[in-house]
Write a protein that holds these residues in place. Structure first.
Motif, short mmCIF file in Angstrom:
data_model
loop_
_atom_site.label_atom_id
_atom_site.label_comp_id
_atom_site.label_asym_id
_atom_site.label_seq_id
_atom_site.Cartn_x
_atom_site.Cartn_y
_atom_site.Cartn_z
N PRO A 71 100.34 69.51 39.94
CA PRO A 71 99.19 68.69 39.51
C PRO A 71 98.12 69.47 38.76
CG PRO A 71 99.19 68.99 41.91
CD PRO A 71 100.52 69.47 41.41
N LYS A 72 98.03 70.79 38.97
CA LYS A 72 97.00 71.57 38.30
C LYS A 72 97.54 72.37 37.11
CE LYS A 72 93.88 72.13 42.24
NZ LYS A 72 93.16 73.10 43.12
N MET A 73 98.85 72.40 36.93
CA MET A 73 99.42 73.27 35.91
C MET A 73 100.29 72.55 34.89
SD MET A 73 98.14 76.15 36.87
CE MET A 73 99.06 77.50 36.16
N ASP A 74 100.72 71.34 35.20
CA ASP A 74 101.67 70.64 34.32
C ASP A 74 101.01 70.13 33.05
OD1 ASP A 74 104.38 69.83 33.95
OD2 ASP A 74 103.80 67.76 34.37
N TYR A 75 99.66 70.05 33.03
CA TYR A 75 98.94 69.54 31.86
C TYR A 75 99.26 70.35 30.60
CZ TYR A 75 95.75 73.51 32.03
OH TYR A 75 95.23 74.77 32.00
N PHE A 98 85.48 77.35 32.95
CA PHE A 98 84.69 76.70 33.99
C PHE A 98 83.62 75.83 33.32
CE2 PHE A 98 82.90 80.92 33.27
CZ PHE A 98 81.53 80.73 33.22
N TYR A 99 83.29 74.73 33.99
CA TYR A 99 82.39 73.76 33.36
C TYR A 99 81.63 72.97 34.43
CZ TYR A 99 86.61 70.98 34.25
OH TYR A 99 87.71 70.40 34.83
N ASP A 100 80.66 72.20 33.97
CA ASP A 100 79.82 71.40 34.86
C ASP A 100 80.69 70.37 35.58
OD1 ASP A 100 78.00 69.63 36.03
OD2 ASP A 100 76.56 69.85 34.40
N PRO A 101 80.78 70.43 36.90
CA PRO A 101 81.64 69.49 37.62
C PRO A 101 81.14 68.04 37.56
CG PRO A 101 80.37 70.83 39.17
CD PRO A 101 80.15 71.42 37.81
N ASP A 102 79.91 67.83 37.12
CA ASP A 102 79.40 66.47 36.95
C ASP A 102 79.82 65.87 35.61
OD1 ASP A 102 78.13 66.60 39.41
OD2 ASP A 102 76.25 67.36 38.54
N GLU A 103 80.50 66.63 34.78
CA GLU A 103 80.89 66.18 33.43
C GLU A 103 82.40 66.06 33.29
OE1 GLU A 103 78.96 65.18 31.05
OE2 GLU A 103 76.98 65.85 31.70
N THR A 104 83.09 65.70 34.37
CA THR A 104 84.55 65.63 34.30
C THR A 104 85.05 64.59 33.30
OG1 THR A 104 84.53 64.12 36.19
CG2 THR A 104 84.87 66.46 36.66
N ALA A 105 84.26 63.54 33.05
CA ALA A 105 84.69 62.49 32.12
C ALA A 105 84.83 63.01 30.70
CB ALA A 105 83.71 61.32 32.16
N ARG A 106 84.21 64.10 30.40
CA ARG A 106 84.30 64.66 29.05
C ARG A 106 85.65 65.31 28.78
NH1 ARG A 106 79.90 65.69 25.80
NH2 ARG A 106 77.85 65.13 26.61
N GLY A 107 86.37 65.71 29.82
CA GLY A 107 87.62 66.43 29.61
C GLY A 107 87.39 67.80 29.02
N LEU A 108 86.46 68.55 29.60
CA LEU A 108 86.07 69.84 29.01
C LEU A 108 87.18 70.88 29.10
CD1 LEU A 108 82.35 69.98 30.19
CD2 LEU A 108 83.17 69.79 27.84
N GLY A 109 88.10 70.75 30.06
CA GLY A 109 89.24 71.66 30.09
C GLY A 109 90.11 71.50 28.85
N THR A 110 90.41 70.24 28.51
CA THR A 110 91.17 69.96 27.29
C THR A 110 90.38 70.37 26.06
OG1 THR A 110 92.40 68.13 28.28
CG2 THR A 110 92.15 68.10 25.88
#
Length: 236
Positions: A211-215, A171-183
């Motif tokens: 869309p949420k799992m194929d990555y 889980f991560y800051d939803p305002d920082e999606t551009a960072r790609g924190l999941g990856t």
């Protein structure tokens, strides 16, 4: 893991978390078994997943979409997009921390769920929900914290077993999606596994085209578990 020593339970049908029109069922290893810590690694090898104190495997009557997958750590090399992700996050400090609840982590968890899973039943998670879902008394869990200075950007909940690391949840800051924190979280878990000499990163379940799992197929070489055991994914 022998069936004469470990009891398996099958859940009742319930709403599928991935396909709204489907129902789902799971096989669950007896949550009262006294040796769950010893069973965890072999269970990962069989394709099981941890959620809170439960080790489960999807076992649906008419669907086999959920496919266990794992990264081959020693052979993994970041692709161009993943290298860009690392570059974007050069200002992020990665801290190996003890797992557990605190107010800072909980506040970030709440914000993440409210934006990413609104109305899904998880978006009003209190302290007990945090503890119950992310940790278990028997699980070998650590938190990888991602910080920019003193600011907490994200947390990768990671279980450390002899067979490898299990990427339980991020889980991560939803305002920082551009960072790609999941990856970024997965790449840092790969780096941790390399430092510790562990062969696999267990990513849970891959669902082709979802869309949420194929990555997950982007982390090659990736193995998937089939009726023949673990095999390398060959899909493009």
């Amino acid at each position: 893991m022998r069936s004469d020593r470990v009891r398996l339970f099958q859940t009742l049908p319930h709403a599928c978390g991935y396909f709204a029109e489907r129902t789902a069922q799971n096989l669950v290893i007896d949550p009262a078994a006294p040796q769950l810590d010893q069973l965890y690694g072999p269970a990962l090898e069989r394709g099981f997943r941890r959620a809170g104190g439960h080790l489960y495997y999807p076992y649906c009557t008419n669907c086999r979409a959920c496919t266990p997958c794992r990264i081959d750590v020693q052979r993994f090399t970041p692709d161009r997009s993943q290298r860009r992700c690392l570059k974007r996050n050069e200002d992020v400090q990665v801290i190996e921390s003890m797992a557990g609840y605190n107010a800072e982590r909980h506040a970030l968890y709440e914000r993440y769920l409210r934006q990413r899973h609104p109305g899904g039943g998880m978006d009003e998670a209190d302290a007990s929900d945090f503890r119950r879902f992310l940790t278990a008394p028997w699980s070998p869990t650590m938190f990888l914290e991602f910080r920019q200075g003193s600011r907490l950007l994200g947390v990768a909940v990671t279980d450390v077993c002899l067979q490898g690391l299990s990427a339980v949840y991020t889980f991560y800051d939803p305002d920082e999606t551009a960072r790609g924190l999941g990856t970024f979280a997965i790449l840092q878990q790969v780096a941790l596994a390399k430092r510790r000499g562990l062969p696999w990163i267990y990513l849970g379940f891959w669902i082709a085209g979802h869309p949420k799992m194929d990555y997950k197929r982007k982390f090659r070489p990736l193995q998937i578990r089939t009726s023949e055991g673990w095999v390398e994914m060959t899909e493009p």
